[in-house]
Design an enzyme around this catalytic site. Structure first.
Site, PDB file in Angstrom:
ATOM      1  N   GLY A 240       0.827  -1.200   0.000  1.00 40.17           N
ATOM      2  CA  GLY A 240       0.000   0.000   0.000  1.00 40.17           C
ATOM      3  C   GLY A 240       0.860   1.247   0.000  1.00 40.17           C
ATOM      4  N   ALA A 241       1.978   1.173   0.745  1.00 39.39           N
ATOM      5  CA  ALA A 241       2.925   2.289   0.838  1.00 39.39           C
ATOM      6  C   ALA A 241       4.213   1.754   1.442  1.00 39.39           C
ATOM      7  CB  ALA A 241       2.350   3.413   1.687  1.00 39.39           C
ATOM      8  N   MET A 242       5.272   2.555   1.339  1.00 41.66           N
ATOM      9  CA  MET A 242       6.571   2.147   1.882  1.00 41.66           C
ATOM     10  C   MET A 242       7.306   3.357   2.426  1.00 41.66           C
ATOM     11  SD  MET A 242       8.817  -0.100   2.587  1.00 41.66           S
ATOM     12  CE  MET A 242      10.386   0.279   3.364  1.00 41.66           C
ATOM     13  N   ASN A 244      10.293   4.536   2.819  1.00 42.96           N
ATOM     14  CA  ASN A 244      11.645   4.955   2.461  1.00 42.96           C
ATOM     15  C   ASN A 244      11.906   6.330   3.070  1.00 42.96           C
ATOM     16  OD1 ASN A 244      11.649   2.742   0.398  1.00 42.96           O
ATOM     17  ND2 ASN A 244      10.158   4.104  -0.571  1.00 42.96           N
ATOM     18  N   HIS A 275       0.788   7.011   8.844  1.00 41.52           N
ATOM     19  CA  HIS A 275       1.488   5.772   9.183  1.00 41.52           C
ATOM     20  C   HIS A 275       2.928   5.812   8.682  1.00 41.52           C
ATOM     21  CE1 HIS A 275       1.546   1.248   9.711  1.00 41.52           C
ATOM     22  NE2 HIS A 275       2.544   1.405   8.850  1.00 41.52           N
ATOM     23  N   GLU A 276       3.088   6.172   7.413  1.00 41.92           N
ATOM     24  CA  GLU A 276       4.427   6.158   6.824  1.00 41.92           C
ATOM     25  C   GLU A 276       5.321   7.260   7.400  1.00 41.92           C
ATOM     26  OE1 GLU A 276       5.121   3.565   5.203  1.00 41.92           O
ATOM     27  OE2 GLU A 276       3.038   2.919   5.065  1.00 41.92           O
ATOM     28  N   HIS A 279       6.775   6.293  10.649  1.00 38.40           N
ATOM     29  CA  HIS A 279       7.948   5.429  10.439  1.00 38.40           C
ATOM     30  C   HIS A 279       9.247   6.228  10.304  1.00 38.40           C
ATOM     31  CE1 HIS A 279       6.643   1.327  10.171  1.00 38.40           C
ATOM     32  NE2 HIS A 279       5.800   1.527   9.183  1.00 38.40           N
TER      33      HIS A 279
END
Length: 797
Positions: A240-242, A244, A275-276, A279
């Site tokens: 869905g997403a990452m 990086n 959410h990302e 991170h």
């Protein structure tokens, strides 16, 4: 020995989807060899401190061993060449439906080795310096801003600033013709980028990006570490997403917001961005030492994203969304025998994909929510701040975090957390009135109805009339005062279920008005779980659930409508069940009426969900709303999924849907149509959809939507059973190194296999692979549970 820096130069041939690479790996520490990970690229030469060295194969297919004398400080120079990956991992090609292309990376968990030689281990943090040469006219995005860009002889060379110390899986590279929007948070640039003519979005993602940076800066008490934040829309993306670092990638439906975006998707966009960005601190600034603590990365980001969205969008009741998605999924999966602990012993990073699941995300997030309430909100936050400060740019373990929160709160956090994360499952508490007391007993909850007398240290919250109490339940039973008792697990802050005796249920029902929407959701959710496990008879369940039929809260009504849908999918020919569901859906839709200006976001979402579920079981309703299919783009976005399902069920010619698919521009609308086509009965429909997949007219990332609905819908189960080997093969070839194929098998097996358990077992045995094993085991266990529930429903017991 450690790696200080990777200095990587890539010369990319965009048209041939290949590249030449040259990297210098700077090491510290003496050694006679260095083990590197490599899967795909071909090494042309190696030099260690100016001398040619050779390498040999390691013990695994993706390992090479460089033999040579590494001094206190050494430089290993490697030249290599590679084609871009044909899967959705590594450095791969992503295409839009109109044929536009970009090269993009997905390195978590073992994708970096598919792009360049490296020590692909999260604990081997290093600095990355990246130089990329591309055709003039192309753009390049990476974690850091470009230091300089030079153009010569039709080529453009991007030299990027060095990154902070970080893990290989967080490195990013994107190449294509991009268009970019921008905003500012303090002195940080916030960019929204995507391929030219494919960035159809308002500035909402940039706004949420800035809000997220502001929220986490404040909450963590540590400023965002990088000079910019890129939010990148990728047309084909397995996840869905990452996260990086500084260059977050998203599926188009998880980042773009426009006139075709439904309210439920807008909520998702805000949540995924939060959410990302969470991170960027928890995962990027401080990274797990090894993949067994992956859950901590994901659960913490899950937990924090809801905090951020709740602050800036309080009317959304986003915590309800957490319950309907993350909590429900975790409660279900962790009540199987074939579950796993939160903290899994990961020996091979290739198996990491199998734990990217509801246990890592949902259960972990719920446990953190429970511990926050137990530790105290401010003490919990102080513990997080101390942990991030202590381990910035380093690696850490879960125990490091527990110690930090324990120190801030003065409570036995480590003891409680170890009990919850080291073993699988969770408890249920039975509540029985005994005079002026209530007797509480805990046991492990299992959906198959089996018994297990395990105990957990449970931070309990009691809701009494006008107040709440908190205590720690450490034994298998205890007694509490029954005076003014309403319910256990106030606002569903704990990860456990509660089964009441009849008198306690009736007392609770009479106090419904004093219960929050989260309390009511918890009661409704628990009752269905106890029906499935055989702890509540169907008669009692039907009586108890009817007490909530007139509830008007989105979260509660969504939960009830989901339960009615599950019962329909189990016993779709049961007229009594169907009539109950239809009456509930219609009553709620009549209450909502047509869309009103200024109505709540949740009412808009609920109307769409109820309409979709009603269309599946009421042919008359489906026929009525299917009339809107031709002009679907003009309808309210949240209603379009229901309209597409209705069209699939009502119209006999699947080509009508395929034509519409070719005309709609919105990726979200395309996914709705693709998913709806799974409800169309006929092998002709299946053959047409797979043809569209093979022709690239359906994106690889979207095939799961079709196969999921195909496998669940009662009319297509025979077809899905017949085609399952082909479906598994297609999924495994696209989603290499991910748990997506396994999750699909888990999701459809309990329905496809109804009435043919032995044949299902034999089929799954034939198609089993190591990456499908978990999904097969969970699917077959869930099938047995469904068969048992179906028998109970038919007998009325």
């Amino acid at each position: 020995m450690k790696i200080e820096k990777y200095d990587i130069s890539l010369d990319v041939n965009f048209s041939s989807h290949s590249y030449l690479g040259e990297e210098t790996i700077s090491t510290e520490g003496e050694s006679d060899s260095l083990l590197l990970n490599l899967s795909g690229p071909v090494v042309d030469s190696m030099e260690l401190d100016g001398s040619i060295v050779k390498h040999e194969k390691g013990s695994k297919s993706d390992e090479i061993v460089v033999k040579g004398k590494f001094g206190k400080k050494s430089s290993l120079k490697i030249k290599f060449h590679a084609d871009v990956s044909k899967t959705l991992m590594g450095l791969y090609l992503a295409k839009t439906v109109d044929g536009s292309e970009m090269l993009t990376t997905q390195f978590e968990s073992t994708g970096a080795r598919m792009a360049f030689p490296c020590v692909d281990d999260p604990s081997w943090k290093a600095v990355f310096k990246l130089t990329v040469k591309v055709d003039d006219g192309l753009d390049v995005i990476s974690n850091m801003p470009a230091k300089n860009v030079e153009t010569a002889k039709g080529k453009k060379t991007f030299v990027f600033h060095e990154t902070p110390r970080m893990s290989t899986y967080l490195l990013y590279l994107g190449i294509g013709k991009f268009e970019t929007r921008s905003g500012k948070y303090k002195d940080k640039d916030v960019y929204l980028s995507g391929l030219v003519n494919n960035l159809d979005s308002t500035d909402f993602p940039i706004t949420v990006g800035k809000q997220s940076l502001e929220f986490f800066d404040t909450y963590f008490g540590i400023s965002y570490a990088l000079p910019k934040m890129h939010l990148i829309s990728v047309p084909e993306f397995g996840a869905g997403a990452m996260e990086n670092w500084g260059a977050i990638t998203f599926r188009e439906t998880a980042i773009l917001v426009n006139r075709n975006t439904s309210e439920i998707t807008k909520k998702r966009v805000a949540s995924v961005i939060a959410h990302e960005i969470a991170h960027q601190w928890f995962g990027d600034l401080v990274t797990m030492k090894w993949w067994n603590d992956l859950w901590l990365n994901e659960s913490f980001a899950t937990f924090m994203m809801y905090k951020m969205v709740e602050k800036y969008y309080p009317d959304w009741n986003i915590t309800g969304e957490m319950m309907l998605t993350r909590a429900s999924g975790a409660f279900n999966d962790d009540s199987l025998q074939k579950t796993h602990p939160i903290d899994v012993d990961v020996k091979d990073p290739e198996t990491v994909a199998q734990i990217f699941d509801q246990i890592s995300y949902g259960k972990g997030g719920m446990i953190l929510r429970m511990i926050e309430k137990y530790a105290g909100y401010e003490e919990f936050r102080q513990g997080i701040h101390s942990y991030l400060t202590t381990f910035s740019y380093q690696n850490a373990t879960g125990s490091d975090l527990w110690k930090s929160i324990e120190k801030a709160s003065g409570k036995p956090i480590s003891k409680v957390m170890e009990a919850w994360i080291k073993r699988p499952g969770y408890p249920y508490i039975s509540v029985k009135r005994n005079g002026e007391k209530l007797r509480l007993e805990q046991k492990r909850f299992l959906l198959d109805g089996s018994q297990s007398n395990e105990t957990w240290p449970i931070p309990l919250t009691l809701k009494r009339k006008g107040k709440e109490e908190a205590l720690l339940m450490e034994s298998d039973h205890m007694e509490i005062d029954a005076h003014d008792f309403v319910k256990l697990n106030a606002d569903e802050s704990g990860f456990y279920r509660v089964l009441y005796d009849e008198a306690s249920y009736e007392n609770m029902f009479s106090n419904r008005k004093s219960m929050s929407y989260l309390d009511r959701w918890g009661v409704v959710s628990d009752m269905y779980a106890f029906l499935v496990s055989g702890k509540l008879s169907f008669e009692k369940y039907a009586n108890y659930i009817s007490k909530f039929n007139e509830d008007q809260d989105n979260t509660v009504v969504q939960e009830m409508s989901s339960q009615y849908q599950q019962l329909y999918l189990l016993d779709h020919k049961n007229k009594k069940l169907v009539d109950i569901a239809i009456k509930f859906y219609k009553t709620q839709l009549e209450r909502l009426g047509t869309m009103k200006k200024g109505e709540s976001v949740n009412d808009t979402i609920l109307r769409g969900t109820l309409s979709a579920r009603l269309a599946m079981i009421d042919p008359g309703f489906a026929a009525e709303i299917a009339k809107k299919f031709d002009s679907m783009e003009n309808e309210v976005p949240d209603m379009r999924g229901a309209i597409a399902i209705a069209a699939a069920l009502h119209f006999s010619d699947v080509r009508k849907m395929a034509y519409k698919l070719s005309k709609v521009k919105s990726d979200e609308d395309r996914v709705k149509i693709i998913s709806a086509m799974g409800h169309r009965k006929s092998e002709e429909s299946y053959n047409l959809v797979t043809k569209l997949i093979d022709e690239g007219k359906i994106k690889k990332q979207d095939i799961t939507s079709y196969f999921s609905s195909l496998g669940v819908d009662p009319v297509n189960r025979d077809l899905a059973f017949k085609k399952l080997p082909e479906i598994a093969k297609r999924m495994s070839s696209v989603f290499v190194g991910t748990a997506t194929p396994s999750r699909l098998i888990f999701g459809v097996t309990p329905y496809i296999g109804l009435g043919r358990t032995k044949e299902m077992e034999d089929l799954l045995k034939r198609i089993s692979t190591p990456l499908l094993e978990r999904g097969i085991a969970q699917g077959l266990e869930s099938l047995a549970i469904n068969e048992k529930l179906l028998k109970a429903i038919k007998s009325g017991s």
